[in-house]
Design a protein around this motif. Structure first.
Motif, PDB file in Angstrom:
ATOM      1  N   SER A   1      34.841  47.189  44.889  1.00  7.29           N
ATOM      2  CA  SER A   1      34.966  45.814  45.385  1.00  7.29           C
ATOM      3  C   SER A   1      34.287  44.801  44.480  1.00  7.29           C
ATOM      4  O   SER A   1      34.549  43.605  44.572  1.00  7.29           O
ATOM      5  CB  SER A   1      34.386  45.711  46.802  1.00  7.29           C
ATOM      6  OG  SER A   1      32.985  45.884  46.774  1.00  7.29           O
ATOM      7  N   VAL A   2      33.418  45.269  43.580  1.00  5.82           N
ATOM      8  CA  VAL A   2      32.727  44.383  42.645  1.00  5.82           C
ATOM      9  C   VAL A   2      33.625  44.025  41.462  1.00  5.82           C
ATOM     10  O   VAL A   2      33.395  43.037  40.779  1.00  5.82           O
ATOM     11  CB  VAL A   2      31.418  45.058  42.160  1.00  5.82           C
ATOM     12  CG1 VAL A   2      30.752  44.282  41.055  1.00  5.82           C
ATOM     13  CG2 VAL A   2      30.467  45.239  43.316  1.00  5.82           C
ATOM     14  N   SER A   3      34.668  44.788  41.240  1.00  2.00           N
ATOM     15  CA  SER A   3      35.516  44.614  40.072  1.00  2.00           C
ATOM     16  C   SER A   3      36.252  43.273  40.079  1.00  2.00           C
ATOM     17  O   SER A   3      36.697  42.790  41.114  1.00  2.00           O
ATOM     18  CB  SER A   3      36.533  45.747  40.005  1.00  2.00           C
ATOM     19  OG  SER A   3      37.406  45.568  38.920  1.00  2.00           O
ATOM     20  N   PHE A   4      36.396  42.687  38.887  1.00  2.00           N
ATOM     21  CA  PHE A   4      37.154  41.448  38.722  1.00  2.00           C
ATOM     22  C   PHE A   4      38.654  41.659  38.909  1.00  2.00           C
ATOM     23  O   PHE A   4      39.350  40.782  39.393  1.00  2.00           O
ATOM     24  CB  PHE A   4      36.950  40.889  37.312  1.00  2.00           C
ATOM     25  CG  PHE A   4      35.651  40.177  37.083  1.00  2.00           C
ATOM     26  CD1 PHE A   4      34.835  39.800  38.113  1.00  2.00           C
ATOM     27  CD2 PHE A   4      35.258  39.876  35.796  1.00  2.00           C
ATOM     28  CE1 PHE A   4      33.650  39.137  37.881  1.00  2.00           C
ATOM     29  CE2 PHE A   4      34.081  39.206  35.548  1.00  2.00           C
ATOM     30  CZ  PHE A   4      33.276  38.837  36.595  1.00  2.00           C
ATOM     31  N   MET A   5      39.153  42.804  38.478  1.00  4.56           N
ATOM     32  CA  MET A   5      40.590  42.980  38.339  1.00  4.56           C
ATOM     33  C   MET A   5      41.403  42.869  39.627  1.00  4.56           C
ATOM     34  O   MET A   5      42.444  42.214  39.614  1.00  4.56           O
ATOM     35  CB  MET A   5      40.895  44.299  37.625  1.00  4.56           C
ATOM     36  CG  MET A   5      40.419  44.289  36.181  1.00  4.56           C
ATOM     37  SD  MET A   5      40.737  42.762  35.267  1.00  4.56           S
ATOM     38  CE  MET A   5      42.481  42.830  35.069  1.00  4.56           C
ATOM     39  N   PRO A   6      41.002  43.472  40.741  1.00  3.79           N
ATOM     40  CA  PRO A   6      41.842  43.301  41.943  1.00  3.79           C
ATOM     41  C   PRO A   6      41.971  41.836  42.367  1.00  3.79           C
ATOM     42  O   PRO A   6      43.048  41.394  42.772  1.00  3.79           O
ATOM     43  CB  PRO A   6      41.121  44.114  43.014  1.00  3.79           C
ATOM     44  CG  PRO A   6      40.246  45.050  42.289  1.00  3.79           C
ATOM     45  CD  PRO A   6      39.903  44.394  40.994  1.00  3.79           C
ATOM     46  N   HIS A   7      40.881  41.090  42.251  1.00  2.00           N
ATOM     47  CA  HIS A   7      40.905  39.674  42.631  1.00  2.00           C
ATOM     48  C   HIS A   7      41.761  38.870  41.654  1.00  2.00           C
ATOM     49  O   HIS A   7      42.528  37.999  42.055  1.00  2.00           O
ATOM     50  CB  HIS A   7      39.477  39.120  42.665  1.00  2.00           C
ATOM     51  CG  HIS A   7      38.591  39.864  43.608  1.00  2.00           C
ATOM     52  ND1 HIS A   7      38.626  39.668  44.966  1.00  2.00           N
ATOM     53  CD2 HIS A   7      37.654  40.816  43.399  1.00  2.00           C
ATOM     54  CE1 HIS A   7      37.747  40.459  45.550  1.00  2.00           C
ATOM     55  NE2 HIS A   7      37.141  41.165  44.613  1.00  2.00           N
ATOM     56  N   TYR A   8      41.632  39.173  40.380  1.00  2.00           N
ATOM     57  CA  TYR A   8      42.384  38.471  39.345  1.00  2.00           C
ATOM     58  C   TYR A   8      43.872  38.790  39.436  1.00  2.00           C
ATOM     59  O   TYR A   8      44.713  37.891  39.365  1.00  2.00           O
ATOM     60  CB  TYR A   8      41.823  38.842  37.969  1.00  2.00           C
ATOM     61  CG  TYR A   8      42.521  38.182  36.821  1.00  2.00           C
ATOM     62  CD1 TYR A   8      42.342  36.833  36.560  1.00  2.00           C
ATOM     63  CD2 TYR A   8      43.363  38.902  35.987  1.00  2.00           C
ATOM     64  CE1 TYR A   8      42.985  36.218  35.492  1.00  2.00           C
ATOM     65  CE2 TYR A   8      44.002  38.303  34.920  1.00  2.00           C
ATOM     66  CZ  TYR A   8      43.804  36.961  34.685  1.00  2.00           C
ATOM     67  OH  TYR A   8      44.446  36.361  33.642  1.00  2.00           O
TER      68      TYR A   8
END
Length: 143
Positions: A99-106
């Motif tokens: 959930s800390v990753s940038f990629m799913p949100h981006y």
């Protein structure tokens, strides 16, 4: 000011959008979301870079730390990494790291979906690292 400069640089690519609109019929919502997500991602990376710059006095070490932080924030959500981590750690820890990753949100915003949670995530990352930078600088000057 660095973020404003980066957004201005990003806006210099707008003639490409105009050319694309002249030649075809792209979805303007997806284009807007792409620019918004790119600006938010750039702001998050700039905040991480400022934080690592405040941690060290050496520019090379700051750069290496920025790359490591950025790489972690990208790779934390990739399936090969989460699969490997799920073999060694409990499920709640794997989900927390992912959930800390940038990629799913981006990626969600790149598809043209503006979810308030994604915007809040990037704003939270930016604010967190800017406050951490301020704390590091305040502690450095008080010594």
């Amino acid at each position: 000011s660095a973020w404003a400069f980066l957004v201005m640089t990003l806006l210099l690519t707008f003639p490409v959008v105009l050319t694309t609109m002249y030649l075809g019929r792209p979805d303007p919502g997806v284009l807007f979301c792409g620019y918004l997500s790119s600006a938010l991602l750039a702001g998050a990376y700039l905040a991480v870079g400022l934080f690592t710059s405040a941690l060290t006095r050496n520019q090379v070490i700051s750069f290496i730390l920025s790359v490591v932080f950025g790489l972690f924030l990208i790779l934390a959500g990739f399936p090969p990494v989460t699969d490997l981590l799920s073999r060694m750690a409990p499920a709640w820890l794997v989900e927390a790291v992912a959930s800390v990753s940038f990629m799913p949100h981006y990626e969600m915003m790149q598809r043209g979906v503006i979810d308030l949670r994604d915007v809040i995530y990037f704003a939270g990352v930016i604010v967190f690292f800017l406050l951490a930078t301020q704390l590091v600088l305040k502690n450095r000057t008080s010594k």
